[in-house]
Design a protein around this motif. Sequence first.
Motif, PDB file in Angstrom:
ATOM      1  N   SER A  98      -5.535  -3.597   2.386  1.00 35.85           N
ATOM      2  CA  SER A  98      -5.650  -2.555   1.361  1.00 35.85           C
ATOM      3  C   SER A  98      -6.703  -1.481   1.674  1.00 35.85           C
ATOM      4  N   ALA A 101      -5.618   2.079   1.259  1.00 30.75           N
ATOM      5  CA  ALA A 101      -5.370   2.342  -0.162  1.00 30.75           C
ATOM      6  C   ALA A 101      -6.688   2.647  -0.872  1.00 30.75           C
ATOM      7  N   TYR A 125       2.044  -1.989  -6.203  1.00 36.24           N
ATOM      8  CA  TYR A 125       1.965  -3.276  -5.506  1.00 36.24           C
ATOM      9  C   TYR A 125       2.592  -4.413  -6.310  1.00 36.24           C
ATOM     10  N   MET A 132       0.915  -1.553   0.692  1.00 33.01           N
ATOM     11  CA  MET A 132      -0.324  -0.822   0.472  1.00 33.01           C
ATOM     12  C   MET A 132      -1.011  -0.354   1.756  1.00 33.01           C
TER      13      MET A 132
END
Length: 235
Positions: A98, A101, A125, A132
């Motif tokens: 992540s 992100a 998600y 992501m």
Amino acid sequence: MKVEIWSDIMCPFCYIGKRRFEAALEQFPGKENITVEWKSFQLNPSLQSQPGKDVYDYVAEIKGQSREWSLTVHEQMTSTAKDAGLTYNFDKAVIANSFDAHRLIQLAKKHQLGDAAEERLFYAYFTEGKDMSNHDTLLELGVEIGLDKAEIAAVLQSGDLATAVNHDVNEAQQLGIRGVPFFVLDRKFGVSGAQPVDAFTQALEQAYGEWKKTQPVIELETLSGQVCTPDGDCK
């Protein structure tokens, strides 16, 4: 008064915690004086994309449990999310890192769109099953919340805002935060986990009460001879 929230957009309790905190804040009398800042946190910084593995096997492996145990846990989580008005589709979940992100979230924060970014990425998600770590996906989601496409692309194609993400992570370590969600109110009070709405309400009342004591009184008398503080509390 500032409320800082450390969160990972791939953390199921973080999305639930967001909804419960929002419910508490919505009914809080001093909500107009509360600002919320989202902070980056990664539950697994070294996580690599694993397209051939579902979330049930992934969690079972890192917890040293069986797939059956993982299925039960995720069913319970889905039910808890539903109670908060959220839809979790773990069958669609993509195992991915992540970090990028979070860089997108840091960009959004620069444009006062931090909360919008958190909300959109959570939904992407947990409900839509988006990847992501995929730059095209992040570009699309960023544009949806109002960010400039060229600016998003420039960030994703470079190492920009990695320092901002790491700063939040290091700050969490300094504060002793080991798990998320974690809510820090006025840098004096901490709330760990997706607590019930009443717990968030109590924390807000306590922190806000202490915060008000530090605010200067505006020496401006009303027609009735009252003196008012910045939050509109008049005596």
